[in-house]
Design an enzyme around this catalytic site. Structure first.
Site, PDB file in Angstrom:
ATOM      1  N   THR A  85     -15.142 -38.676 -26.099  1.00  0.00           N
ATOM      2  CA  THR A  85     -16.116 -38.661 -27.180  1.00  0.00           C
ATOM      3  C   THR A  85     -15.528 -39.175 -28.501  1.00  0.00           C
ATOM      4  O   THR A  85     -16.189 -39.892 -29.248  1.00  0.00           O
ATOM      5  CB  THR A  85     -16.642 -37.217 -27.358  1.00  0.00           C
ATOM      6  OG1 THR A  85     -17.301 -36.828 -26.153  1.00  0.00           O
ATOM      7  CG2 THR A  85     -17.610 -37.116 -28.520  1.00  0.00           C
ATOM      8  N   ILE A 139     -17.353 -40.261 -39.784  1.00  0.00           N
ATOM      9  CA  ILE A 139     -17.799 -39.735 -41.073  1.00  0.00           C
ATOM     10  C   ILE A 139     -17.222 -38.337 -41.283  1.00  0.00           C
ATOM     11  O   ILE A 139     -17.326 -37.483 -40.402  1.00  0.00           O
ATOM     12  CB  ILE A 139     -19.331 -39.660 -41.161  1.00  0.00           C
ATOM     13  CG1 ILE A 139     -19.930 -41.052 -40.946  1.00  0.00           C
ATOM     14  CG2 ILE A 139     -19.780 -39.099 -42.518  1.00  0.00           C
ATOM     15  CD1 ILE A 139     -21.402 -41.033 -40.646  1.00  0.00           C
ATOM     16  N   HIS A 190     -18.178 -35.384 -43.073  1.00  0.00           N
ATOM     17  CA  HIS A 190     -19.409 -34.961 -43.731  1.00  0.00           C
ATOM     18  C   HIS A 190     -19.139 -34.038 -44.917  1.00  0.00           C
ATOM     19  O   HIS A 190     -18.184 -33.267 -44.907  1.00  0.00           O
ATOM     20  CB  HIS A 190     -20.316 -34.237 -42.732  1.00  0.00           C
ATOM     21  CG  HIS A 190     -20.814 -35.132 -41.650  1.00  0.00           C
ATOM     22  ND1 HIS A 190     -21.828 -36.037 -41.854  1.00  0.00           N
ATOM     23  CD2 HIS A 190     -20.424 -35.285 -40.363  1.00  0.00           C
ATOM     24  CE1 HIS A 190     -22.037 -36.702 -40.723  1.00  0.00           C
ATOM     25  NE2 HIS A 190     -21.198 -36.275 -39.808  1.00  0.00           N
ATOM     26  N   LYS A 227     -29.029 -36.439 -36.960  1.00  0.00           N
ATOM     27  CA  LYS A 227     -28.939 -36.764 -38.379  1.00  0.00           C
ATOM     28  C   LYS A 227     -29.632 -38.108 -38.653  1.00  0.00           C
ATOM     29  O   LYS A 227     -29.728 -38.526 -39.783  1.00  0.00           O
ATOM     30  CB  LYS A 227     -27.478 -36.836 -38.797  1.00  0.00           C
ATOM     31  CG  LYS A 227     -26.773 -35.489 -38.779  1.00  0.00           C
ATOM     32  CD  LYS A 227     -25.376 -35.597 -39.386  1.00  0.00           C
ATOM     33  CE  LYS A 227     -24.740 -34.241 -39.590  1.00  0.00           C
ATOM     34  NZ  LYS A 227     -24.248 -33.636 -38.343  1.00  0.00           N
ATOM     35  N   CYS A 251     -13.532 -62.440 -32.384  1.00  0.00           N
ATOM     36  CA  CYS A 251     -13.399 -63.113 -31.086  1.00  0.00           C
ATOM     37  C   CYS A 251     -13.320 -62.097 -29.955  1.00  0.00           C
ATOM     38  O   CYS A 251     -13.323 -62.462 -28.786  1.00  0.00           O
ATOM     39  CB  CYS A 251     -12.250 -64.110 -31.069  1.00  0.00           C
ATOM     40  SG  CYS A 251     -10.680 -63.525 -30.431  1.00  0.00           S
TER      41      CYS A 251
END
Lengths: 414, 490
Positions: free
Chosen positions: B43, B50, B52, B254, B446
């Site tokens: 994951t 981010i 938060h 979100k 590329c």
């Protein structure tokens, strides 16, 4: 380390080599070619098939043989070559340019030069550019990378192959993989006509009974470690896949041959203006870009289908660069070249009055029983009938003399 | 005894790596077992990156408890571990009266969570801060403490620093069985037949944390993958936005964001769809449409033609727990969960790590701070690259004189030199994806068309892995599996 040269050529492939030799022939001695790979020749080195040089040398050569012809011409000349060297920045100054080079052997080099010739070639469009849905397994790669692995390293990326796109490299690789024992299950092309040359369709697909699916696309890639299968679907007139006619092919590799893009990041960084259609620099009839003293030729300028035309174009660019070094000539009168009906682009985008000119162009779509016209205002200055004309084949046309008083040149198909 | 540890952490994503690094500050014998060929390959690698501010989390949840303290720890972590991190701030943008009311709600949630320096700002200020935001914007909730980070680099830096401080990392170790010995120790078996023992297990197995828990008889939660598709744009597009741009959220997500990345290119996404298959890493046509429709509403100049790559992340969302994190002790003594860590897990990870360490301590593992703990991560090559990016050519020239590997450009889209590739390999990254994430080689426009074979050559030279066994991301993903010279393809 610093260096001082008259002409610095970025790229030691066919364009750079031809430009260097032409500069030399036209009286320039202090020339440097920089090449990022460990030997000269560029992409030709992995193109071990034949068919190169029919126009230029009137014989059928392989890619490496074609490159060798030019590399041999360098021998005994004052042209200096640096391999394993990358140009990282071009800085434009009033009467010269500074090019920063990173060389494995000599470290960081600040090279001053009167003229820069951009000859960096092109790169392949990749999976990201066309956003094929699905997973991201091993086995999905551009046809050019597969070609390098097979021809230069001696390793096969897979045994059951699907090819997306019918560009020339993809077609050549269909045959090459077949020769090495792989089963090429399909070549899938989005357009209703092939992207590569007709001779390659015949020699690489038809001769080996490899099916070509025109107006089809790949709608899914499956497999997490390695690719296991793809979904192929015909498309409708809005280029959307027809779900009901989708079929699945098992495969362990998917090669992409979905177009080439001139590699101009270095040019852009230097302030060179690019043409939106070709992706290459905008040039005048002397192959000079908007930056005085910076020239461009070969695939970095626009993608060619034959290396012979790359060489010819680059020789012309080399000659023009030599003239520039001697006289600092700047072209004053320019007549704009505009493209019309069915013509995708024509290069250069300006011509010089009173002089001969060569235009390179491609059509938008295949056409039959048609005529290619070049008009200077209302006067026809070139006209040629074509039984068949294809986007995959670049047209090169010579204009004997561009009329003195012309305001605009118009290129179109009718 | 070999392979005997006090604590074994299962899973080396950002959560497992944070916990291992936190524990490495103490005199505890710790190992991490990771089923993939490199860390962060589940994951974590597909995280939006981010950090938060914390106004998204509902009061009273574990998410709310850990998000703001986690956020606060990043300055120091970045200082110690030198991963890219910038406090850019985030804007939740509203386009009508209803959305303006939603901003109010989130502002209050932020206050509850003690999010500092938030502000509700008007149209003019939004457009002044972010000129490329849709001019029809009506207002925004602004939180300056939000940041952006490179998630896998964060994970790599935590892991390598933990290793430097004595933690042992075992890759390609998929746990297949857990039992208890007579002496109360856990016994763990992995797919390749290896055996490990430990006093404590921390279950940080992300998507598979429910399956790991089942091995010890814990069945009170289930992980459902919530799929998110992300699309990365060419850096040529430039800095469209400086801050993270959020829409007003929906009940499951979100929403689709426009995200600046620390590497430069802008990213858009992610979608949020609950799925069943934990191996469904496929992007879809619909996902692409959805992401761009939403993103273009906020930043109209975001275009699909600028996509250079796309990927999928699977958030490990817990069922049976209102979707909140599952953290702490269980009915099995010594088995500690750090499960169901979906968004804002990255932000919360340093605080979760500290909490888990306290839990283990309370459970009876005595630990003392190590006198010689080294908080700094050793990194040279990637720092040098910044000189090249900042055009400090003369300085760079000096370094090159000493070490020629700095003058060999391997990836020219991202200016990655051989020195960096070698450093990454010696750091333990031995797959092409691992090297790509560690150095950026092959992430550019590329997409590794040119550097693949060069990286393979260096990897072969450094590790001796035969060319045909070099993989993209572990066994089964060989790049060029069939040597032609040795008889060719049958």
């Amino acid at each position: 380390m610093t260096k001082n040269v008259d002409a610095l050529i970025i790229g030691g492939g066919p364009a750079g080599l031809a430009a260097a030799i032409s500069l030399k022939k036209n009286g320039i001695d202090n020339i440097l070619i920089v090449e990022r790979e460990d030997c000269l020749g560029g992409i030709l080195l992995q193109c071990i098939h034949n068919g190169f040089g029919l126009h230029r040398f009137k014989e059928e050569l392989t890619g490496p043989e074609y490159a060798e012809k030019y590399i041999e011409m360098l021998e005994g000349t004052t042209i200096e070559t640096m391999t394993n060297t990358c140009a990282i920045e071009i800085v434009n100054e009033e009467n010269s340019k500074t090019v920063y080079l990173m060389s494995e052997k000599s470290g960081l080099i600040e090279a001053k030069t009167k003229v820069v010739i951009l000859a960096m070639g092109c790169r392949e469009r990749n999976r990201g550019n066309i956003a094929i849905p699905g997973t991201r397994p091993a086995g999905v790669m551009t046809a050019g990378l597969a070609q390098k692995l097979v021809n230069r390293y001696g390793y096969m990326p897979g045994k059951e192959v699907v090819i997306l796109g019918s560009g020339d490299i993809g077609l050549i690789m269909a045959r090459r993989m077949t020769w090495e024992g792989a089963k090429v299950k399909a070549v899938v092309e989005l357009q209703p006509y092939p992207g590569g040359l007709n001779r390659n369709i015949a020699q690489c697909l038809n001769d080996y009974n490899i099916p070509l699916y025109l107006s089809h696309t790949i709608t899914a890639i499956r497999g997490n470690s390695r690719i296991t299968e793809v979904d192929i679907a015909p498309i409708n007139e809005y280029k959307e896949p027809k779900k009901e006619d989708t079929f699945t092919l098992k495969c362990d590799s998917l090669l992409l041959s979905v177009g080439l893009l001139p590699e101009n990041e270095l040019s852009q960084l230097a302030g060179v203006n690019l043409d939106r259609v070709t992706g290459g620099p905008l040039i005048d009839t002397n192959y000079m870009t908007n930056i005085s003293g910076v020239f461009a030729c070969g695939n970095v300028l626009h993608v060619h289908d034959l290396v012979d035309w790359v060489s010819e174009e680059s020789e012309a660019a080399g000659k023009a660069a030599a003239d520039y070094i001697r006289n600092q000539t700047i072209q004053k009168n320019k007549i704009a070249v505009r493209v019309g009906n069915l013509v995708r682009y024509a290069l250069p985008t300006v011509l010089e009055p009173g002089k001969p000119g060569i235009l390179s162009l491609r059509v938008i779509a295949p056409a039959e029983n048609t005529t290619l016209y070049v008009k200077a205002d209302d006067e026809i200055i070139y006209k040629k009938g074509h039984k068949k004309i294809f986007p995959s084949e670049m047209q090169r046309i010579e204009i004997k003399e561009v009329p003195q008083k012309a305001k605009m040149i118009h290129v179109y198909l009718e | 005894m070999k392979n005997d540890f006090q604590v074994i952490v299962i899973g080396c994503g950002v959560v497992g790596a944070s916990i291992a690094r936190e524990l490495s500050r103490f005199d505890v014998k710790v190992a991490i077992l990771e089923k993939e060929a490199d860390v962060s390959f589940g994951t974590s690698k597909a995280n939006s990156g981010i950090i938060h501010a914390g106004f998204h989390s509902t009061k009273g949840t574990l998410m709310a408890r850990f998000v703001v303290p986690g956020n606060r720890k990043f300055d120091r972590l970045c200082d110690e571990l030198e991963f890219p991190f910038e406090r850019r701030g985030e804007l939740m943008v509203a386009f009508d009266d209803n959305e303006l009311r939603i901003l109010q709600t989130y502002y209050k949630m932020g206050l509850d969570n003690k999010v500092p320096y938030m502000d509700l700002i008007g149209k003019e200020r939004v457009l002044e801060m972010e000129p490329n935001v849709n001019p029809e914007v009506e207002g925004a909730l602004y939180a300056p403490t939000a940041g952006i980070i490179c998630p896998y680099e964060y994970c790599f830096s935590l892991t390598s620093n933990a290793q430097e401080n004595g933690v042992e990392l075992f890759l390609n170790k998929k746990v297949t069985w857990i039992g208890k010995q007579g002496n109360g120790k856990f016994e763990i078996e992995t797919e390749d037949g290896s055996r490990f023992t430990s006093d404590y297990i921390v279950n940080a197995a992300g998507l598979y944390s429910d399956e790991i828990a089942k091995y010890v008889g814990i069945t009170n939660f289930r992980i459902v993958p919530r799929k998110g598709e992300e699309y990365l744009l060419d850096r040529r597009v430039g800095k469209l936005i400086h801050r993270v741009i959020f829409p007003c959220p929906t009940s499951t997500s979100k929403g689709m964001l426009v995200i600046p990345t620390v590497d430069g290119p802008v990213m858009v996404g992610p979608t949020a769809r609950d799925i069943e298959d934990k191996d469904d890493w496929a992007t879809t046509r619909d996902g692409l449409k959805e992401v761009f429709t939403h993103a273009q509403r906020m930043v109209p100049s975001v275009k699909t033609s600028d996509i250079i790559t796309s990927f999928v992340g699977l958030r490990p969302a817990a069922v049976g727990n209102n979707g909140d994190f599952i953290i702490g002790t269980t009915t099995v003594p010594g088995f500690i969960n750090a499960a169901g860590i979906q968004s804002p897990g990255l932000t919360a990870s340093p605080a979760i790590a500290e909490h888990i360490r306290e839990v283990i301590n309370k459970e009876g593992l005595r630990m003392e701070l190590k006198p010689h703990f080294n908080p700094k991560r050793r990194r040279v090559a990637s720092k040098v690259r910044h000189m090249l990016e900042n055009r400090q050519y003369s300085q760079y020239g000096e370094i090159v004189k000493k070490d020629k590997t700095y003058s060999k450009l391997v990836c020219r889209c991202e200016n990655v030199t051989e020195a960096e590739i070698v450093e990454a390999i010696r750091d333990g990254h031995t797959t092409l994806d691992g090297i790509k994430f560690a150095t950026r080689a092959g992430t550019g426009r590329c997409q590794a068309g040119f550097c693949t074979t060069r990286v393979m050559e260096i990897l072969h030279k450094e590790t001796g892995i035969p060319f045909e066994q070099i993989t993209k991301k572990g066994k089964g993903s060989e790049i060029a599996p069939y040597p032609i010279k040795k008889g060719g393809v049958e």
